[in-house]
Scaffold this active site. Structure first.
Site, PDB file in Angstrom:
ATOM      1  CD  GLU A  62      -3.115   0.877   2.094  1.00  0.00           C
ATOM      2  OE1 GLU A  62      -3.481  -0.302   2.261  1.00  0.00           O
ATOM      3  OE2 GLU A  62      -3.723   1.854   2.552  1.00  0.00           O
ATOM      4  NE  ARG A  63      -2.294   5.327  -0.183  1.00  0.00           N
ATOM      5  CZ  ARG A  63      -3.230   5.684  -1.045  1.00  0.00           C
ATOM      6  NH1 ARG A  63      -2.944   5.846  -2.321  1.00  0.00           N
ATOM      7  NH2 ARG A  63      -4.463   5.863  -0.651  1.00  0.00           N
ATOM      8  CG  ASN A  89      -5.191  -0.177   6.002  1.00  0.00           C
ATOM      9  OD1 ASN A  89      -5.828   0.281   6.948  1.00  0.00           O
ATOM     10  ND2 ASN A  89      -4.634   0.594   5.075  1.00  0.00           N
ATOM     11  CD  GLU A 117      -7.701   6.201   6.284  1.00  0.00           C
ATOM     12  OE1 GLU A 117      -6.906   5.277   6.075  1.00  0.00           O
ATOM     13  OE2 GLU A 117      -7.581   7.340   5.796  1.00  0.00           O
ATOM     14  NE  ARG A 156      -7.976  13.335   7.278  1.00  0.00           N
ATOM     15  CZ  ARG A 156      -7.568  12.728   6.198  1.00  0.00           C
ATOM     16  NH1 ARG A 156      -8.084  13.050   5.022  1.00  0.00           N
ATOM     17  NH2 ARG A 156      -6.659  11.783   6.252  1.00  0.00           N
ATOM     18  CE  LYS A 188      -1.262   8.666   9.017  1.00  0.00           C
ATOM     19  NZ  LYS A 188      -1.879   8.584   7.691  1.00  0.00           N
ATOM     20  CG  ASP A 228      -2.908  11.119   5.409  1.00  0.00           C
ATOM     21  OD1 ASP A 228      -1.877  10.622   5.873  1.00  0.00           O
ATOM     22  OD2 ASP A 228      -3.697  10.492   4.680  1.00  0.00           O
ATOM     23  CD  GLU A 230       2.276   6.475  10.983  1.00  0.00           C
ATOM     24  OE1 GLU A 230       1.844   5.829  11.952  1.00  0.00           O
ATOM     25  OE2 GLU A 230       1.680   6.521   9.889  1.00  0.00           O
ATOM     26  CD  GLU A 290      -0.609   8.296   1.008  1.00  0.00           C
ATOM     27  OE1 GLU A 290      -0.071   7.958   2.082  1.00  0.00           O
ATOM     28  OE2 GLU A 290      -1.838   8.276   0.813  1.00  0.00           O
ATOM     29  CD1 TRP A 293     -12.903   7.747   0.122  1.00  0.00           C
ATOM     30  CD2 TRP A 293     -11.757   7.564   2.030  1.00  0.00           C
ATOM     31  NE1 TRP A 293     -12.796   6.414   0.419  1.00  0.00           N
ATOM     32  CE2 TRP A 293     -12.088   6.280   1.592  1.00  0.00           C
ATOM     33  CE3 TRP A 293     -11.021   7.709   3.212  1.00  0.00           C
ATOM     34  CZ2 TRP A 293     -11.729   5.127   2.291  1.00  0.00           C
ATOM     35  CZ3 TRP A 293     -10.662   6.564   3.897  1.00  0.00           C
ATOM     36  CH2 TRP A 293     -11.024   5.291   3.442  1.00  0.00           C
TER      37      TRP A 293
END
Ligand code: GCU
Length: 645
Positions: free
Chosen positions: A135-136, A177, A261, A311, A335, A340, A362, A368, A507
């Site tokens: 992922e990414r 995930n 998510e 958010r 994060k 994000d 993080e 990304e 989203w």
């Protein structure tokens, strides 16, 4: 070997100090032995043919390894007579030897260093899936998973060496995930493979971590609930941990993405994040295990008509009230920004609220939102800015670097021959390692060192590469999304421009631009996000005139004719940045072209190819963003440049 050694490709040196003719030491631990092997092979690659002795003899200059008992990571390198003594535990020796070889490569004769890492956990999080996809991921497929199963190969060992050589000591091999076969990592199915990976990592002082799904008791255990207060659930986790931790040496704990998510979590059972995390913490505690609990909890399907939800506020709203409720082996993983991994965001305010909770910051070296390893974007200056940031909420230990207890970064590696797709992206891996060991490390020095270790010491190459790296983030920022607003990328893939893409996406993270104004107001009259900072910072961010300009559109909704400090309108500033960003990207590409013949032809061409993609993409960003704003506002560029494709 069909892939690159990156910064560990030691080159022959014309001159080496006399002490490189002899290596002494008799380390007892596996790590100490690995350090000795690295030392000998490193010196050999540089052109020395060291004699190997068990103990030092007077009068013979040597590199001496002195192993101390224990497991801390401290290390010292000091001059001893005409030689060098490297002292530490087995883990310390690993760091010491790599540091020594790096300094020697850089031409230092007697490198002296006494050091201990700032954080006990310095890790990479891989978003690798069991089916081998990432992922990414922008550098090929996973090298930890193949055909649905974890694998341990020669590359696992080379990865561990690279990690240790830049001071990193932890690796979470699977995606937060947790899907498909990755769920079975908790069962007995892959214990043998995991054990092999863990042993391979252990030799270089790297601990193994696993991402787990909060609903594993449902998915694997046949239970009908994953409620953290249910006795059966608690028991299931305890038994699972007993089996895992006793069969996999060097397993450090679990990383958990819960209630985020669409991932399951304690909220589904009316329980708090603390109740969820503590239940797992109790299960891993007998083995010294830790829980890294992510704070990426937010409403990811916000309705565009809802202007109250923000958010950016979510981390603090969810976690600040829970400070002090977590077990001491839980680390909240947040994060670096409140949203994000955008190219520019303020520092997450949550950290300013955590007084009695361990935290892990993080970062993301997988690019990304910063060009996906097709564009060059050296992120270490940004990480340094974040680590240096002060909350102005206490007299001491006020900086991010002093408040966090650990660091991690989402990894940028894959099975591509050069590990990171873009050859220059490896600087982010190396740099993240060095800055997590020492958050006061200088990003420019790191860039220079990385360039010399990777490409050799031709001054023209070093100068060009260092200059490109150090400019790259600002260049990327200019031609993409301006002044901290973010989110102008294509939804889903996150590559390329689509300024209104997220405006019409499920989203949605909204910019709310119309023909007069752009942005979300986050001051007290807006969503109130600014008030999550300490009073002096809140005062600065809420005041449009005092707010740092590079973050202006993160915090404020403004009309296009708002005057920037230099007198330009906001709109003109955005136009100008997009033109300039493209020009600067093209100039970086030209600078690279001039290096032809000065470095390996294949690497040269690969990077050249990436620069071509970057310049094409920068033109597209410039044209799409400028045209979009022109059509919204019908205000032309004051300099009369062509602003539509
Ligand atoms: C981003 C990213 C996802 C990832 C998520 C996370 O939203 O696009 O792929 O899963 O972050 O950090 O959990």
């Amino acid at each position: 070997m069909d892939y690159s050694l990156l910064w560990l490709d030691w080159r022959p040196k014309k001159r080496l100090p006399a002490y490189t003719r002899c290596v002494c030491g008799l380390p007892a631990t596996r790590q100490g032995k690995a350090a000795l092997r690295e030392l000998i092979s490193g010196l050999q690659a540089m052109g020395a043919a060291p004699e190997i002795r068990r103990s030092p003899s007077t009068g013979i200059p040597a590199v001496t390894l002195m192993e101390r008992p224990g497991s801390d990571e401290q290390v010292s390198l000091r001059r001893s007579g005409d030689g060098i003594e490297i002292a530490g535990t087995g883990r310390g020796l690993i760091y010491g030897v790599f540091h020594f070889l790096r300094r020697l490569s850089m031409g230092e004769e007697f490198p002296e260093w006494t050091s201990a890492p700032a954080y006990a956990i310095r890790m990479l999080d891989h978003w690798d899936n069991a089916d081998g996809s990432i992922e990414r991921g922008y550098a090929g497929q996973s090298f930890f998973f193949r055909n649905g199963k974890p694998v341990c190969t020669e590359r696992t060992r080379d990865y561990a060496r690279l990690m240790a050589s830049c001071g990193l000591n932890g690796c979470c091999i699977n995606n937060v995930n947790v899907r498909g076969n990755a769920r079975k990592l908790l069962t007995g199915s892959y214990q043998r493979e995991l054990r092999r990976i863990a042993l391979c990592f252990a030799e270089y002082g790297v601990s193994l971590w696993l991402s787990v799904s909060f609903s594993a008791p449902l998915e694997l255990g046949g239970l009908d609930t994953a409620d953290p207060l249910d006795e059966g659930v608690r028991q299931w986790w305890k038994e699972t941990c007993l089996r895992l931790f006793t069969s996999i040496p060097n397993l450090a704990g679990f990383l958990v993405k819960a209630d985020s998510e669409g991932r399951p979590g304690p909220h589904s059972y009316g329980r708090s994040q603390a109740e969820g995390a503590n239940m797992l913490a109790d299960a891993v505690r007998p083995y010294g295990g830790k829980i890294l609990w992510r704070c990426f909890v937010y409403n990811c399907t916000q309705d565009w008509r809802d202007t109250k939800t923000d958010r950016a506020r979510a981390q603090c709203d969810h976690f600040a009230p829970l400070d002090g409720q977590f077990r001491e082996n839980v680390y909240l993983q947040l994060k670096n920004g409140p949203v994000d991994f955008q190219v520019r965001e303020p520092v997450s305010p949550l950290l300013g609220h955590l007084e009695r909770t361990a935290s892990l910051m993080e970062f993301q070296i997988a690019q990304e939102y910063t060009g996906q390893q097709r564009h060059v974007c050296y992120l270490i200056p940004m990480f340094r800015e974040i680590l240096d940031f002060r909350f102005h909420s206490r007299p001491e230990k006020d900086r991010v670097s002093e408040r966090i207890s650990a660091v991690c970064a989402v990894s940028n590696t894959g099975d591509d021959g050069n590990w990171t797709g873009h050859d220059l992206a490896a600087a982010n891996w190396f740099g993240f390692g060095l800055i997590s060991w020492n958050p006061a490390a200088d990003p420019a020095e790191i860039a220079r060192e990385w360039s010399i270790l990777t490409f050799g010491d031709d001054p023209a190459v070093t100068e060009t590469v260092t200059d490109i790296l150090l400019r790259s983030r600002e260049v990327y920022e200019k031609y993409t999304s301006p002044l901290g607003i973010g989110w102008m990328c294509v939804p889903g893939t996150h590559y390329g421009p689509s300024p209104e893409g997220y405006e019409f996406d499920r989203w949605g993270t909204y910019l709310r631009a119309n023909h007069r104004e752009i942005g979300v107001e986050r001051g007290p009259e807006g969503t109130g996000f600014t008030e999550q900072y300490s009073p002096p910072l809140a005062a600065m961010y809420r005041d449009i005139a005092a707010c740092p300009e590079e973050l202006l559109l993160f915090f404020h909704r403004l009309p296009y004719d708002y005057r920037m400090k230099d007198g330009r309108t906001l709109l003109q500033r955005i136009y100008d940045d997009h033109f300039a960003g493209y020009e600067e990207a093209a100039a970086m590409a030209d600078a690279w072209d001039k290096l032809e013949g000065r470095l390996d032809g294949e690497v040269f061409r690969r990077v050249q190819e990436r620069f071509r993609m970057q310049v094409r993409s920068a033109a597209e960003w410039r044209d799409v963003v400028n045209t979009w704003l022109y059509r919204l506002t019908m205000q032309p560029d004051e300099k009369g440049r062509r602003i539509y494709p």
